[in-house]
Enzyme design. Sequence first.
Site, short mmCIF file in Angstrom:
data_model
loop_
_atom_site.label_atom_id
_atom_site.label_comp_id
_atom_site.label_asym_id
_atom_site.label_seq_id
_atom_site.Cartn_x
_atom_site.Cartn_y
_atom_site.Cartn_z
CG ASP A 53 -0.56 -0.26 2.44
OD1 ASP A 53 -1.17 -0.87 3.26
OD2 ASP A 53 0.71 0.36 2.81
CE LYS A 75 -7.25 7.65 -0.53
NZ LYS A 75 -7.82 8.23 0.51
N GLY A 106 2.22 -0.70 5.84
CA GLY A 106 2.81 0.29 6.66
C GLY A 106 2.38 -0.11 8.31
N GLY A 107 3.44 0.23 9.24
CA GLY A 107 3.39 0.01 10.57
C GLY A 107 3.26 -1.59 10.85
CG ASP A 108 1.34 -4.59 13.84
OD1 ASP A 108 2.32 -5.39 14.03
OD2 ASP A 108 0.31 -5.13 13.94
CB ALA A 137 2.10 5.44 13.22
CG MET A 187 -5.88 6.69 9.70
SD MET A 187 -6.97 5.00 9.33
CE MET A 187 -7.10 4.39 10.97
N1 SAH Z 1 -0.75 -0.11 10.49
C1 SAH Z 1 -0.56 1.09 10.56
C2 SAH Z 1 -1.55 2.29 10.49
C3 SAH Z 1 -2.29 2.20 9.27
S1 SAH Z 1 -3.50 3.45 9.31
C4 SAH Z 1 0.56 1.40 11.84
O1 SAH Z 1 0.49 0.36 12.62
O2 SAH Z 1 1.21 2.23 11.90
C5 SAH Z 1 -2.67 4.78 8.75
C6 SAH Z 1 -2.56 5.73 9.74
O3 SAH Z 1 -1.31 5.52 10.53
C7 SAH Z 1 -1.97 7.19 9.08
O4 SAH Z 1 -3.42 8.00 9.13
C8 SAH Z 1 -1.40 7.75 10.29
O5 SAH Z 1 -2.32 8.28 11.52
C9 SAH Z 1 -0.56 6.51 10.80
N2 SAH Z 1 0.71 6.53 10.25
C10 SAH Z 1 1.36 5.77 9.47
N3 SAH Z 1 2.60 5.94 9.40
C11 SAH Z 1 2.96 7.19 9.96
C12 SAH Z 1 4.23 7.94 10.14
N4 SAH Z 1 5.37 7.47 9.70
N5 SAH Z 1 4.14 8.96 11.05
C13 SAH Z 1 2.91 9.12 11.71
N6 SAH Z 1 1.55 8.57 11.56
C14 SAH Z 1 1.90 7.57 10.89
#
Ligand code: SAH
Length: 268
Positions: A53, A75, A106-108, A137, A187
Amino acid sequence: MNVPAPLPESSTGTPGPVASGKVWLVGAGPGDPDLLTLRAARLIGQATVIVHDGLVDPRIMALAPPAARLVSVAKRRARHTMPQEQINALLVAEALAGNDVIRLKGGDPFIFGRGGEEAEACKAAGVTVEVVPGISAAMGAAAAALMPLTHRDAASVVSFVAGQCKGLTEQNWAGLAGVGRTLVIYMGVATASAISEKLIADGLAPETPVAVVENATRADMRVLRAPLAGLANLVEDAHVRGPSIIIIGAVTARPDSELRVLALESEL
Ligand code: SAH
């Protein structure tokens, strides 16, 4: 070691049914490639198909072998993200065609990433799925901004909340923020005004300290601070556009975080 195994060959030499591949839901962390787990880095480096994504950093995508097929479900300008059902169907179809699929998120994968839905879809289709956790994040932002999410003197409860969900203002916010508690909102930039109004209406002090961490762990990271009552103005005035989390509570005003923020501001 859990790496995608080569497909078994038919013992008779005649074409049999294609063995199903496996789907790996892999957390890519908040941005900095150094924050990948070793397992994630290894799987990306050996991938044949990566479905990713938009939040995945290009430096992480660059770890994929040149021959890997990269499928973006992000997107793009006016177009919408691929609907979740279509992503689920894509993962299942690729696996049933015999491909091992790295679904890079992204993230977890299991924090607001809809990884649960993807795992369920795979399981329902009989496809083996495995999850590689990533740094979410909130953890990335907390570390990079030197803002502990818990602190013996400030907070012993942390809540992660999605700021963009149905019935946002009907949600019961009482108990999520306040003395001894840290509230992390993912978000939440677009709804910052509604969120701060709702929290104040639910009894949270308007002067409660808030930090917005934009592009956490990336070179363009910004840490912005305001009292809760000033949150909406802050995100507007600072033109917060990158992925950001909002952290609400006393941990954002600890001396350590203050020092770090001042240092960052002087670099801007
Ligand atoms: N699975 C992801 C979150 C997905 S939802 C996780 O665990 O981090 C997407 C949201 O994650 C974004 O709208 C923002 O709020 C947050 N996010 C993702 N990457 C970020 C970053 N580098 N810095 C700050 N917020 C982040």
